[in-house]
Design a protein around this motif. Structure first.
Motif, PDB file in Angstrom:
ATOM      1  N   ARG A 147       0.834  -1.206   0.000  1.00 33.99           N
ATOM      2  CA  ARG A 147       0.000   0.000   0.000  1.00 33.99           C
ATOM      3  C   ARG A 147       0.865   1.252   0.000  1.00 33.99           C
ATOM      4  N   ALA A 148       1.938   1.236   0.783  1.00 36.30           N
ATOM      5  CA  ALA A 148       2.847   2.384   0.799  1.00 36.30           C
ATOM      6  C   ALA A 148       3.490   2.573  -0.572  1.00 36.30           C
TER       7      ALA A 148
ATOM      8  N   SER B  44      -1.710   9.587   2.973  1.00 41.20           N
ATOM      9  CA  SER B  44      -2.016   8.157   2.919  1.00 41.20           C
ATOM     10  C   SER B  44      -2.990   7.742   4.008  1.00 41.20           C
ATOM     11  N   LYS B  45      -2.803   8.257   5.222  1.00 38.12           N
ATOM     12  CA  LYS B  45      -3.705   7.914   6.333  1.00 38.12           C
ATOM     13  C   LYS B  45      -5.112   8.437   6.082  1.00 38.12           C
ATOM     14  N   VAL B  46      -5.199   9.666   5.557  1.00 43.33           N
ATOM     15  CA  VAL B  46      -6.515  10.240   5.252  1.00 43.33           C
ATOM     16  C   VAL B  46      -7.189   9.434   4.147  1.00 43.33           C
ATOM     17  N   PHE B  47      -6.410   9.060   3.133  1.00 39.81           N
ATOM     18  CA  PHE B  47      -6.977   8.290   2.029  1.00 39.81           C
ATOM     19  C   PHE B  47      -7.447   6.916   2.508  1.00 39.81           C
ATOM     20  N   GLU B  48      -6.715   6.335   3.449  1.00 38.68           N
ATOM     21  CA  GLU B  48      -7.116   5.037   3.993  1.00 38.68           C
ATOM     22  C   GLU B  48      -8.474   5.147   4.686  1.00 38.68           C
TER      23      GLU B  48
ATOM     24  N   ILE C 265     -16.751  11.199   3.773  1.00 38.36           N
ATOM     25  CA  ILE C 265     -16.900  12.556   3.227  1.00 38.36           C
ATOM     26  C   ILE C 265     -15.847  13.488   3.816  1.00 38.36           C
ATOM     27  N   LYS C 266     -15.640  13.372   5.110  1.00 41.55           N
ATOM     28  CA  LYS C 266     -14.637  14.218   5.780  1.00 41.55           C
ATOM     29  C   LYS C 266     -13.241  13.946   5.217  1.00 41.55           C
ATOM     30  N   ALA C 267     -12.923  12.667   4.977  1.00 36.68           N
ATOM     31  CA  ALA C 267     -11.621  12.317   4.410  1.00 36.68           C
ATOM     32  C   ALA C 267     -11.475  12.901   3.006  1.00 36.68           C
ATOM     33  N   ARG C 268     -12.544  12.794   2.200  1.00 36.01           N
ATOM     34  CA  ARG C 268     -12.499  13.344   0.844  1.00 36.01           C
ATOM     35  C   ARG C 268     -12.269  14.856   0.854  1.00 36.01           C
ATOM     36  N   GLU C 269     -12.985  15.566   1.735  1.00 32.99           N
ATOM     37  CA  GLU C 269     -12.840  17.021   1.809  1.00 32.99           C
ATOM     38  C   GLU C 269     -11.433  17.418   2.246  1.00 32.99           C
TER      39      GLU C 269
END
Length: 544
Positions: free
Chosen positions: A185-186, A210-214, A236-240
């Motif tokens: 993944r990394a 990467s953490k936000v995308f996960e 949604i929060k991660a996407r924003e």
């Protein structure tokens, strides 16, 4: 008043409360079943597929999450290749089998249209390729096709190979077990961000992103309920967060855009959009960036992990693949190897082509090794050896390795299936598929049950060799990348990454399982090992 006289009324009240709740649940369940029975198309005489719609509102979603691949296997065995269920807030028809899948994939825009679960559509956004239809979908696919063209892939390969080489070297130098799924993944996230998107981010920024995308990926398939702490809200929060992070970077990249320089996906997208007279917006690029990372990161990391797993389990396959690398001249030894890697002599290529002709006819054992076995011990290592730099022409000579990768994707396709919505009521396997219902076609189940595959439970790359080529008897018996107008647009990039990883591992590494047994695999949202795949890597360069 005695204690006995006080106790009986209390018991009566409790019993009545319990009975009332049970009665309410029973009535609700019956109404839930009736709701889906009456939604069948009255003008069609065919019955609805067999199956269960589960409990009110949640359907069988919880069973799906908890049971993993066993959910679909058990229901397919009970109800057949076409059955109904209720997942993620929608009635779903689950479909297995090449002929059934053919009708769905070739029925795009006529019988069905692509439509992911509502949670995925909301989180990914309306400007993505997966959420577009009709002319918009055709235009977006035309624009994105440039990103994965042959010229673009040739441009990516040197950077891809450098990143793969660096990552495998880190695995070998760690001195302890590596969680291969996390490491892949990394690797694929770095590839998506730096090679595809061309973003110059430092390691801290990439780790954060990467953490936000996960978080986005983990909540992509969730109940479509937008409340605090729900999976949808987290997604949604991660996407924003990702969009906000990338807005300034994309804007700066667009301002410095050069018509002569096309090194990454953004360059090709902007150039292709201009040729199509489409003015692309920051919002579109943000959503396209998320979609590209999703496609290149999660699914490719899954496939890379499965590749490492199968190489470890089948040392006979490894031996045969290494023999092919030697035969086509993809292994080099000596202190001037890196310089020689970059030279291209016509005479040498002609010799390699002759060697390749015989490499695909050797036989290899496909028996799995024991859980604590290793790969690479059958040959003497030479510390001076290293793999040549590759290009598409050289990769195309590795025909047996191509068979290995095809077999990995047959046994463990990264995505278990695809979603469609019925545009009209139609027949499938003797049942009616009502208009408006979701249709989920199964890739994994079709690969497992297709009668064209001999001993389909065995890992056998030779089934894709020229002598057998079992998948050639039916186009839709092998669909790891989907099919029709919605087939995965990045499949050639995925194959290139898998081949480069295989070449590096076969040339420079020895593998040993760090746990007593191989891990169990889970399938949602992508195929991956439960609790990771832990392997010890050591440097071991292979020569003649």
């Amino acid at each position: 008043m005695s204690l006995l006289e006080l106790t009986f009324p209390a018991l009566d009240t409790t019993v009545m409360s319990v009975l009332s709740v049970l009665l309410l649940l029973a009535v609700s369940w019956q109404l839930w079943r009736l709701r889906w029975t009456v939604t069948r198309d009255k003008e069609c005489k065919l019955p609805l597929p067999k199956g269960s719609m589960g409990w009110p509102v949640v359907g069988e979603t919880l069973h799906w999450f908890l049971q993993g691949p066993d959910f679909h296997i058990s229901r397919r065995q009970k109800y057949g290749n076409v059955f109904k269920t209720h997942l993620l807030g929608k009635p779903v028809i689950r479909v297995t089998g090449a002929e059934n899948i053919r009708k769905i994939l070739l029925g795009e825009h006529k019988l069905v249209c692509a439509q992911w679960p509502l949670s995925a559509r909301i989180i990914l956004g309306p400007s993505t390729l997966v959420n577009s239809t009709g002319d918009l979908h055709r235009m977006k696919r035309k624009i994105l096709a440039k990103v994965f063209s042959r010229g673009a892939l040739e441009e990516y390969i040197p950077r891809l190979q450098d990143m793969v080489r660096c990552e495998v070297a880190k695995w070998c130098s760690k001195g302890g077990p590596v969680n291969v799924y996390d490491a892949c993944r990394a690797l694929t996230f770095h590839i998506a961000v730096r090679v595809l998107l061309g973003l110059s981010l430092d390691d801290a920024q990439i780790t954060y992103l990467s953490k936000v995308f996960e978080q986005l990926i983990n909540n992509l398939f969730s109940l479509p309920i937008d409340v605090s702490f729900s999976g949808l809200r987290k997604g949604i929060k991660a996407r924003e967060t990702i969009h906000e992070f990338m807005a300034k970077i994309i804007e700066e990249k667009l301002q410095s855009q050069s018509a002569e320089r096309q090194n990454d996906a953004f360059d090709y997208i902007v150039s292709s959009a201009k040729q199509s007279n489409h003015k692309i917006t920051i919002k579109e690029l943000q959503e396209t960036a998320v979609e590209l990372v999703f496609a290149a990161h999660s699914t490719t990391a899954s496939a890379c992990t499965s590749l490492v797993l199968q190489l470890l389990r089948h040392p006979g396959v490894v031996g045969k693949a290494r023999a092919e690398l030697r035969a086509v001249g993809c292994l080099c030894s000596g202190p001037h190897c890196d310089t020689a890697n970059q030279e291209d002599t016509r005479g040498e290529e002609e010799e390699e082509e002759k060697g390749a002709a015989g490499a695909g006819t050797q036989s290899a054992s496909t028996e799995p090794s024991s859980g604590t076995g290793g790969v690479g011990t059958e040959e003497q290592p030479s510390p001076a050896a290293s793999p040549r730099y590759m290009n598409l022409e050289k990769l195309s000579r590795l025909r047996y390795l191509d068979c290995v990768i095809r077999e990995v994707l047959r046994c463990l396709p990264p995505v278990s299936g695809g979603y469609r919505t019925a545009l009209q009521t139609f027949e499938l396997d003797g049942y009616q598929i009502p208009k408006g219902w979701s249709v989920m076609y199964s890739i994994r189940d079709t690969h497992e049950t297709a009668p064209v595959y001999q001993n389909s439970d065995l890992f056998d790359p030779d089934r894709f060799g020229r002598d057998r080529n079992e998948a050639s008897t039916g186009r839709f018996n092998y669909v790891p990348f989907g099919g029709g107008t919605r087939s995965c647009i990045g499949k050639e990039l995925a194959r290139v990454i898998l081949k480069l990883l295989a070449v590096e591992l076969l040339s420079t590494a020895e593998l040993r399982l760090a746990t007593e047994t191989f891990p169990r695999m889970q399938t949602v949202p992508v195929v991956r090992p439960v609790n990771g795949l832990h392997i010890c890597f050591t440097s071991a360069h292979y020569t003649h």
